[in-house]
Design a protein around this motif. Structure first.
Motif: not given
Length: 123
Positions: A46-63
Motif C-alpha cells: 500500500f505504501a508503494l501505491l499512489d493515493d488514487d490507485a485502484n484497490i479491490y477487496k475480495q468478498i466471496g467471489p466478488v471484487l
C-alpha cells in the motif's frame, strides 16, 4: 505404595494435558505470526501505491473497489488486533509452561521418593 502410583498417574495425565494445550497455543501463535507477516506485506505494498490507485477487496467471489485510506485503516486495524492476540497467546504459553514445569518437578519428587522407599525396603 498404590497411593503414590495413583498420584503419579494423575500428575502424568495432567502433564500430558498441559503439553497438548501448549502445542495448541504454539500453533495458534504461529498462525497469528503468519497472518501478521501477510498483513505487514500488504501494508508495504500500500505504501508503494499512489493515493488514487485502484484497490479491490475480495468478498466471496466478488471484487469490490475500495478507497486506499479505508484499505490502509483496515490493514492497520488487523495488525493491531493480531499484535494484541500474539501478546495474549504468549502470556498463555508462559502460564502453561510454568504449570507444566511445576507438575514435572512434582512427578520427579514422587519418583525419587518411590525409589528411596524401594531402596529402604531392599536394604
Amino acid at each position: 505404595m498404590s497411593e503414590l502410583q495413583k498420584k503419579l498417574q494423575s500428575l502424568s495425565e495432567d502433564y500430558q494435558k498441559l503439553q497438548g494445550e501448549l502445542s495448541t497455543a504454539v500453533e495458534a501463535r504461529q498462525q497469528l505470526e503468519s497472518q501478521q507477516q501477510e498483513n505487514t506485506t500488504v501494508n508495504k505494498e500500500f505504501a508503494l501505491l499512489d493515493d488514487d490507485a485502484n484497490i479491490y477487496k475480495q468478498i466471496g467471489p466478488v471484487l469490490l473497489k475500495q478507497d486506499k485510506t479505508e484499505a490502509v485503516m483496515a490493514v492497520n486495524g488487523r495488525l493491531e488486533f493480531i499484535e494484541k492476540e500474539i501478546k495474549r497467546i504468549e502470556t498463555q504459553i508462559e502460564g502453561i509452561q510454568e504449570k507444566s514445569e511445576k507438575v514435572k518437578i512434582e512427578i520427579m519428587q514422587i519418583q525419587q521418593a518411590a525409589q528411596q522407599s524401594q531402596q529402604a525396603v531392599a536394604a
